[in-house]
Design an enzyme around this catalytic site. Structure first.
Site, PDB file in Angstrom:
ATOM      1  N   LYS A  19       0.863  -1.113  -0.159  1.00 60.80           N
ATOM      2  CA  LYS A  19      -0.026   0.045   0.031  1.00 60.80           C
ATOM      3  C   LYS A  19       0.952   1.130  -0.045  1.00 60.80           C
ATOM      4  O   LYS A  19       1.696   1.325   0.957  1.00 60.80           O
ATOM      5  CB  LYS A  19      -0.678   0.081   1.130  1.00 60.80           C
ATOM      6  CG  LYS A  19      -1.622   1.077   1.263  1.00 60.80           C
ATOM      7  CD  LYS A  19      -2.900   1.310   2.438  1.00 60.80           C
ATOM      8  CE  LYS A  19      -3.325   2.545   2.666  1.00 60.80           C
ATOM      9  NZ  LYS A  19      -4.325   2.713   3.991  1.00 60.80           N
ATOM     10  N   ASP A  23      -2.858  10.134   3.404  1.00 62.53           N
ATOM     11  CA  ASP A  23      -4.139   9.663   3.566  1.00 62.53           C
ATOM     12  C   ASP A  23      -4.879  10.818   4.309  1.00 62.53           C
ATOM     13  O   ASP A  23      -4.860  10.684   5.403  1.00 62.53           O
ATOM     14  CB  ASP A  23      -4.386   8.321   4.033  1.00 62.53           C
ATOM     15  CG  ASP A  23      -5.659   7.946   4.303  1.00 62.53           C
ATOM     16  OD1 ASP A  23      -6.719   8.654   3.648  1.00 62.53           O
ATOM     17  OD2 ASP A  23      -5.972   6.704   4.960  1.00 62.53           O
ATOM     18  N   LYS A  56     -10.614  12.575   7.535  1.00 62.01           N
ATOM     19  CA  LYS A  56     -10.306  12.338   8.972  1.00 62.01           C
ATOM     20  C   LYS A  56     -10.130  13.375  10.103  1.00 62.01           C
ATOM     21  O   LYS A  56     -10.192  14.560   9.446  1.00 62.01           O
ATOM     22  CB  LYS A  56      -8.853  11.548   8.961  1.00 62.01           C
ATOM     23  CG  LYS A  56      -8.669  10.316   8.234  1.00 62.01           C
ATOM     24  CD  LYS A  56      -7.188   9.937   8.404  1.00 62.01           C
ATOM     25  CE  LYS A  56      -6.946   8.501   7.661  1.00 62.01           C
ATOM     26  NZ  LYS A  56      -7.774   7.483   8.304  1.00 62.01           N
ATOM     27  N   ASP A  59       1.367   6.308   5.530  1.00 65.26           N
ATOM     28  CA  ASP A  59       0.537   5.280   5.055  1.00 65.26           C
ATOM     29  C   ASP A  59       1.030   4.702   3.504  1.00 65.26           C
ATOM     30  O   ASP A  59       0.338   4.050   2.700  1.00 65.26           O
ATOM     31  CB  ASP A  59      -0.951   6.021   4.563  1.00 65.26           C
ATOM     32  CG  ASP A  59      -2.054   5.085   4.887  1.00 65.26           C
ATOM     33  OD1 ASP A  59      -2.194   4.044   5.460  1.00 65.26           O
ATOM     34  OD2 ASP A  59      -3.224   5.486   4.193  1.00 65.26           O
ATOM     35  N   ASP A  93     -12.365   6.780   2.859  1.00 63.74           N
ATOM     36  CA  ASP A  93     -11.031   6.748   3.531  1.00 63.74           C
ATOM     37  C   ASP A  93     -10.687   5.292   3.836  1.00 63.74           C
ATOM     38  O   ASP A  93      -9.721   4.981   4.434  1.00 63.74           O
ATOM     39  CB  ASP A  93     -11.702   7.120   5.239  1.00 63.74           C
ATOM     40  CG  ASP A  93     -10.265   7.490   6.112  1.00 63.74           C
ATOM     41  OD1 ASP A  93      -9.122   7.197   5.503  1.00 63.74           O
ATOM     42  OD2 ASP A  93     -10.520   7.502   7.350  1.00 63.74           O
ATOM     43  N   GLU A 108      -9.650   3.500   1.475  1.00 64.62           N
ATOM     44  CA  GLU A 108      -8.934   3.908   0.373  1.00 64.62           C
ATOM     45  C   GLU A 108      -7.852   2.700   0.059  1.00 64.62           C
ATOM     46  O   GLU A 108      -7.581   2.385  -1.002  1.00 64.62           O
ATOM     47  CB  GLU A 108      -8.359   5.211   0.050  1.00 64.62           C
ATOM     48  CG  GLU A 108      -6.921   5.530   0.503  1.00 64.62           C
ATOM     49  CD  GLU A 108      -6.869   5.161   2.058  1.00 64.62           C
ATOM     50  OE1 GLU A 108      -7.961   5.398   2.680  1.00 64.62           O
ATOM     51  OE2 GLU A 108      -5.761   5.195   2.532  1.00 64.62           O
ATOM     52  N   ARG A 154      -7.716  -0.690   0.690  1.00 63.89           N
ATOM     53  CA  ARG A 154      -8.318  -1.696   0.164  1.00 63.89           C
ATOM     54  C   ARG A 154      -8.543  -1.511  -1.599  1.00 63.89           C
ATOM     55  O   ARG A 154      -8.429  -2.556  -2.329  1.00 63.89           O
ATOM     56  CB  ARG A 154      -9.463  -2.365   0.669  1.00 63.89           C
ATOM     57  CG  ARG A 154     -10.504  -1.613   0.692  1.00 63.89           C
ATOM     58  CD  ARG A 154     -11.641  -1.594   1.911  1.00 63.89           C
ATOM     59  NE  ARG A 154     -10.881  -1.286   3.301  1.00 63.89           N
ATOM     60  CZ  ARG A 154     -11.517  -1.401   4.477  1.00 63.89           C
ATOM     61  NH1 ARG A 154     -12.742  -2.066   4.562  1.00 63.89           N
ATOM     62  NH2 ARG A 154     -11.000  -0.961   5.348  1.00 63.89           N
TER      63      ARG A 154
HETATM   64  N1  BES Z   1      -4.767   4.466   6.806  1.00 64.75           N
HETATM   65  C1  BES Z   1      -5.808   4.161   7.312  1.00 64.75           C
HETATM   66  C2  BES Z   1      -5.674   3.161   8.320  1.00 64.75           C
HETATM   67  C3  BES Z   1      -5.029   3.626   9.621  1.00 64.75           C
HETATM   68  C4  BES Z   1      -5.487   4.284  10.699  1.00 64.75           C
HETATM   69  C5  BES Z   1      -3.517   3.317   9.889  1.00 64.75           C
HETATM   70  C6  BES Z   1      -4.959   4.827  11.705  1.00 64.75           C
HETATM   71  C7  BES Z   1      -2.917   3.628  11.057  1.00 64.75           C
HETATM   72  C8  BES Z   1      -3.655   4.461  11.908  1.00 64.75           C
HETATM   73  C9  BES Z   1      -6.771   3.662   6.338  1.00 64.75           C
HETATM   74  O1  BES Z   1      -6.865   4.131   5.024  1.00 64.75           O
HETATM   75  C10 BES Z   1      -8.262   3.972   7.051  1.00 64.75           C
HETATM   76  O2  BES Z   1      -8.441   5.241   6.930  1.00 64.75           O
HETATM   77  N2  BES Z   1      -8.946   3.036   7.543  1.00 64.75           N
HETATM   78  C11 BES Z   1     -10.258   3.169   7.876  1.00 64.75           C
HETATM   79  C12 BES Z   1     -11.195   2.385   7.340  1.00 64.75           C
HETATM   80  C13 BES Z   1     -12.711   2.580   7.482  1.00 64.75           C
HETATM   81  C14 BES Z   1     -13.046   3.949   6.906  1.00 64.75           C
HETATM   82  C15 BES Z   1     -13.396   1.349   7.007  1.00 64.75           C
HETATM   83  C16 BES Z   1     -10.167   2.883   9.504  1.00 64.75           C
HETATM   84  O3  BES Z   1      -9.335   1.871   9.989  1.00 64.75           O
HETATM   85  O4  BES Z   1     -10.586   3.836  10.177  1.00 64.75           O
HETATM   86 ZN    ZN Z   2      -4.906   4.678   4.411  1.00 65.87          ZN
HETATM   87 MN    MN Z   3      -7.819   5.844   5.025  1.00 68.02          MN
END
Ligand code: BES
Ligand code: ZN
Ligand code: MN
Length: 484
Positions: free
Chosen positions: A252, A257, A264, A275, A334, A336, A338
């Site tokens: 990834k 992000d 966020k 990220d 968010d 993104e 996947r």
């Molecule tokens: N990059 C984030 C995951 C992340 C969050 C990594 C905090 C490290 C610390 C990812 O893209 C994300 O935002 N995931 C969301 C998914 C949700 C919207 C289904 C998450 O985990 O909150």
């Molecule tokens: Zn992310």
């Molecule tokens: Mn995200």
């Protein structure tokens, strides 16, 4: 740090500090140093020092020593000592020496060898532990140990082990640098330039731009790039060192992000430069493997883009088509990671790989579940997961398997498309992996979520605060085990 091996006795190495690893509660085993030195060690033990794991104690070197100080480095109880104990001791020792301005150190190997362990692990910890990121500092900290002499016969085994530790830790530092670099400098284009810099006789690099990705039908990947002015770069590295179907690594590579329109919260958003830690790990692996010339075939894929909420950004509810043909409802912009991985995996399949491993800072839920101590692992290939588990234990980048029950399919069922990109809050660590599974299909595949481990909030013995470079040592260990 300059490393050399010299067949000298502990007394005879000209250096500032002689590092002497010691086991817990055994003040009597240092007679090999001669009486004055053995007495000095005993003296250390007569104070608070007990040789506990990661305990340090400096004593003035006894008369007749060329060094000025002896640094006792505790390893803990004899039967519990592993390569990881040595790595940690190495990291701890160099941070201590740095803070005391010591430049030239030597390592006594007598105790380590008597435990049937390789001093290379200590060196690896020392190299990993001296890392610091100073690119944007006008006044550099400097001050790290500049020379480490290993006191030992220069056997072929030791030379090979040390060379390997150097190669691996330099790949880890390389990955850490990429992750620590702020997103205004570490753009997708910059990442592509770094990847091109790895080109070599057996390693080719191809960078697909937005038009190429459009032609290939990468609707999921491109949907993430829509909100940013930074051009997306889909980076493909191909290393041909062996025969047979390649292993494909997909990392990834979201260089920032923000969450996109599903923005966020601003608190902590600055951390989202990390990220792309999955992509950085993949580049680190490609670097180490190609420099060592390992006899394997390896593909590295980095679908790189920013995730921003610009005027043309993807809107929640939009539907896109991924490269494999599946349609995806983007219920949350968010989620993104996947999306870019879906097309990363789709593209990887073109190489007919023996297996695909993706590595990603995919979910906040991963770090909630496991903190900074383990990588979450899910997949459809039990054998590969077993290997990764073993490699993770060896290098202490531990992985922990989470389930992919069929029932999780429900979590990402869409009313309008084949699948949606975000399930609810509950189970999001596993539903994100289930989403990827749908794109992997029948291809053997493993997903590694490094959201909790890629960034160290607090320093660890050989991991300074910030980017950890996690995944490099794990995957290099895996690749090293692939038979010709
Ligand atoms: N990059 C984030 C995951 C992340 C969050 C990594 C905090 C490290 C610390 C990812 O893209 C994300 O935002 N995931 C969301 C998914 C949700 C919207 C289904 C998450 O985990 O909150
Ligand atoms: Zn992310
Ligand atoms: Mn995200």
């Amino acid at each position: 740090m300059d490393i050399s091996i010299q067949d000298l006795g502990e007394k005879d190495c000209v250096c500032d500090v002689l590092i002497l690893p010691v086991t817990e509660g055994e003040p009597g085993r240092y007679r090999f140093l001669g009486k004055p030195a053995a007495d000095a060690v005993r003296k250390g033990f007569s104070r608070k020092f007990a040789g506990r794991k990661n305990e340090l104690f400096a004593v003035p070197a006894p008369a007749g020593f060329s060094a000025e100080w002896v640094l006792l480095a505790g390893l803990g109880k004899k039967h519990g000592i592993s390569s990881e104990s040595l790595r940690q001791a190495g990291g701890k020792a160099v941070s201590y020496l740095r803070s005391n301005g010591v430049k030239k150190a030597a390592l006594s190997t007598a105790v380590v060898s008597s435990l049937k362990l390789s001093p290379a692990a200590f060196i690896e910890g020392a190299l990993l532990g001296t890392y610091s990121y100073e690119r944007y500092r006008t006044e550099k900290n400097g001050g790290a140990v500049s020379r480490m002499t290993i006191l030992s016969k220069p056997s072929a085994d030791l030379k090979r082990d040390v060379a390997w530790s150097k190669a691996v830790s330099s790949a880890v530092s390389f990955a850490r640098d990429l992750v620590n670099t702020p997103a205004n400098d570490m753009t997708p284009s910059r990442l592509a330039a770094v990847a091109r810099g790895l080109k070599g006789r057996r390693l080719s690099v191809k960078v697909l731009d937005r038009r190429d990705a459009e032609r290939l039908g990468m609707g999921a990947y491109l949907s993430v790039a829509k909100g940013s002015h930074e051009p997306p770069k889909f980076i493909v590295l191909e290393y041909r060192g062996g025969t047979g179907a390649p292993l494909a690594l997909v990392g990834k590579s979201i260089t920032f992000d923000s969450g996109g329109l599903s923005l966020k919260p601003s608190e902590g958003m600055e951390k989202m430069k990390y990220d792309m830690a999955g992509g950085a790990a993949v580049l680190g692996v490609m670097k180490a493997v190609s420099e060592a010339g390992l006899p394997v075939n390896l593909i590295g894929i980095l679908p790189a883009t920013e995730n921003l909420p610009g005027g043309s950004a993807t809107k929640p509810g939009d539907v896109v088509r991924a490269m494999t043909g599946l349609t995806v409802e983007i219920s949350n912009t968010d989620a993104e990671g996947r999306l870019v991985l879906a097309d990363g995996i789709g593209y990887a399949k073109r190489f007919k790989p023996a297996a695909i491993i993706d590595i990603a800072t995919l979910t906040g839920a991963c770090s909630i579940a496991l903190g900074g101590e383990a990588i979450a692992m899910m997949g459809n290939d039990g054998k590969m997961m077993g290997k990764l588990k073993a490699c993770g234990d060896t290098v202490n980048e531990r992985v922990w398997e989470m389930p992919l029950f069929e029932e999780y399919r429900e979590y990402i069922k869409s009313d309008i498309a084949d699948i949606k990109n975000a399930g609810g809050r509950t189970g999001s660590l596993v539903s994100s992996a289930y989403f990827l599974k749908e794109f992997a299909g029948e291809t053997p595949w493993v997903h590694l979520d490094i959201a909790g481990t890629a960034w160290a909030e607090k320093e660890k013995p050989y991991i300074p605060k910030g980017a950890s470079g996690v995944g490099v040592r794990l995957l290099v260990e895996l690749v090293r085990g692939i038979k010709k």
